[in-house]
Write a protein that holds these residues in place. Structure first.
Motif, PDB file in Angstrom:
ATOM      1  N   GLN A 170      33.475  48.898  44.396  1.00 52.13           N
ATOM      2  CA  GLN A 170      32.546  48.157  43.536  1.00 52.13           C
ATOM      3  C   GLN A 170      31.126  48.692  43.672  1.00 52.13           C
ATOM      4  O   GLN A 170      30.390  48.807  42.681  1.00 52.13           O
TER       5      GLN A 170
ATOM      6  N   ILE B 285      30.908  51.880  41.622  1.00 50.10           N
ATOM      7  CA  ILE B 285      30.909  51.589  40.183  1.00 50.10           C
ATOM      8  C   ILE B 285      29.593  50.946  39.755  1.00 50.10           C
ATOM      9  O   ILE B 285      29.070  51.243  38.676  1.00 50.10           O
ATOM     10  N   ASN B 286      29.042  50.081  40.582  1.00 52.47           N
ATOM     11  CA  ASN B 286      27.744  49.475  40.257  1.00 52.47           C
ATOM     12  C   ASN B 286      26.667  50.538  40.101  1.00 52.47           C
ATOM     13  O   ASN B 286      25.770  50.431  39.254  1.00 52.47           O
TER      14      ASN B 286
ATOM     15  N   PRO C   4      28.150  53.132  36.570  1.00 51.88           N
ATOM     16  CA  PRO C   4      28.971  52.242  35.730  1.00 51.88           C
ATOM     17  C   PRO C   4      29.867  52.937  34.712  1.00 51.88           C
ATOM     18  O   PRO C   4      30.813  52.319  34.207  1.00 51.88           O
ATOM     19  N   SER C   5      29.607  54.193  34.423  1.00 57.24           N
ATOM     20  CA  SER C   5      30.446  54.923  33.462  1.00 57.24           C
ATOM     21  C   SER C   5      31.259  56.025  34.151  1.00 57.24           C
ATOM     22  O   SER C   5      31.644  57.011  33.523  1.00 57.24           O
TER      23      SER C   5
ATOM     24  N   THR D  47      41.822  46.728  40.088  1.00 53.52           N
ATOM     25  CA  THR D  47      41.109  46.545  38.822  1.00 53.52           C
ATOM     26  C   THR D  47      41.121  45.088  38.383  1.00 53.52           C
ATOM     27  O   THR D  47      40.270  44.666  37.592  1.00 53.52           O
TER      28      THR D  47
ATOM     29  N   ASP E 263      34.861  44.222  38.958  1.00 53.38           N
ATOM     30  CA  ASP E 263      34.195  44.434  37.670  1.00 53.38           C
ATOM     31  C   ASP E 263      34.100  45.945  37.473  1.00 53.38           C
ATOM     32  O   ASP E 263      33.256  46.602  38.091  1.00 53.38           O
ATOM     33  N   ILE E 264      34.976  46.503  36.653  1.00 55.03           N
ATOM     34  CA  ILE E 264      35.021  47.962  36.524  1.00 55.03           C
ATOM     35  C   ILE E 264      34.025  48.490  35.493  1.00 55.03           C
ATOM     36  O   ILE E 264      33.948  49.698  35.257  1.00 55.03           O
ATOM     37  N   LYS E 265      33.274  47.600  34.877  1.00 57.74           N
ATOM     38  CA  LYS E 265      32.199  47.963  33.946  1.00 57.74           C
ATOM     39  C   LYS E 265      32.715  48.935  32.873  1.00 57.74           C
ATOM     40  O   LYS E 265      33.743  48.666  32.262  1.00 57.74           O
ATOM     41  N   ASP E 266      32.037  50.062  32.665  1.00 55.25           N
ATOM     42  CA  ASP E 266      32.450  51.011  31.629  1.00 55.25           C
ATOM     43  C   ASP E 266      33.212  52.210  32.205  1.00 55.25           C
ATOM     44  O   ASP E 266      33.356  53.244  31.551  1.00 55.25           O
ATOM     45  N   SER E 267      33.674  52.060  33.433  1.00 54.58           N
ATOM     46  CA  SER E 267      34.395  53.165  34.066  1.00 54.58           C
ATOM     47  C   SER E 267      35.754  53.373  33.410  1.00 54.58           C
ATOM     48  O   SER E 267      36.305  52.462  32.783  1.00 54.58           O
TER      49      SER E 267
END
Length: 271
Positions: A73, A76-77, A80-81, A95, A99-103
């Protein structure tokens, strides 16, 4: 409800161990991870989970989830992509917890495992299941990523079943296709090699251990493009296992017998 029968290879069958222990953790009064999704998966499987009774194995599976969830996390923070490459995914439900955002998240495993995963796990958008071994040199063709994108590699519960030559090959595949990746890898201690029959849960399967190292930094010896960054010892995260155990795990000699999650930077080989 008709349950899904299990027909997996020897190593692949071990994916059921962390799944089951996460599900038990989820049913505790104060669970340390949100693994409610795992409870549902266990209930869908026709398998004798009762043979897995290892107290330390359960703690290890929960602890590695805590560490990997947190560090994944965090990455990814900050990116984010990014592209996440999850090798030996099994029935990993990370997953579902993060919060996997735009990954974009790519799960790799053997065909029998991916077939089971496709039946049971509802993936989030931008998550893809790939039926290829991590040692298959063509797996990068399945990843929609340029060589210089932000890439996170996760290897959990896998390296102990590979030979050193296999691990070198895997790292070489990464270095041949990407300029730089950040990797989170579960490191098993040298002492477990040739001792699968004594492991409190793996002994209930036909899988065998093949590789281990004493310190996370020792992985650097395999290739000059490997840079060790940091490691997290499981013993530092174990809940109370009794006074003698707690004292023993503070002794450095014994502490080095523990599993770890280590972080690395892999860089491409110079031309």
């Amino acid at each position: 409800m008709t349950k899904e029968k299990i027909n997996l290879g020897d190593v692949q069958e071990t994916l059921l161990i962390p799944l089951y222990y996460r599900s038990l953790e989820a049913q505790r009064e104060n669970p340390r991870i949100d693994a409610s999704y795992d409870v549902d998966l266990v209930n869908k499987l026709d398998y004798d989970f009762s043979k897995f009774t290892g107290k330390l194995s359960m703690e290890g599976c929960v602890v590695r989830s805590i560490i990997l969830d947190r560090e994944t996390q965090k990455y990814i923070n900050e990116h984010p992509s990014c592209i996440v490459l999850n090798f030996g995914c099994g029935l990993c439900t990370r997953t579902q917890r993060l919060d996997i955002k735009d990954s974009k998240w790519y799960n790799f495993d053997f065909p029998d495992t991916i077939e089971l995963r496709n039946k049971l796990v509802k993936e989030k958008p931008n998550c893809y299941n790939i039926s290829k071994s991590m040692l298959d040199e063509t797996w990068p063709l399945e990843v929609n990523a340029s060589a210089d994108e932000d890439i996170l590699v996760i290897v959990e519960g896998v390296f102990m079943y590979l030979t050193e030559a296999d691990i070198k090959k895997f790292i070489n595949i990464i270095q041949s296709n990407y300029k730089k990746v950040f990797a989170l890898i579960e490191i098993n201690p040298t002492i477990v090699v040739n001792n699968s029959k004594y492991h409190d849960s793996v002994k209930e399967t036909s899988a065998t251990f093949k590789w281990g190292i004493k310190y996370g930094k020792d992985l650097e010896k395999l290739d000059k493009g490997i840079k060790y960054l940091e490691e997290w010892n499981y013993f530092d995260y174990y809940e109370n296992q009794g006074i003698l155990f707690n004292i023993a795990t503070k002794i450095s000699l014994l502490k080095n017998l523990s599993y770890k999650i280590a972080s690395y930077e892999f860089t491409a080989k110079s031309e």
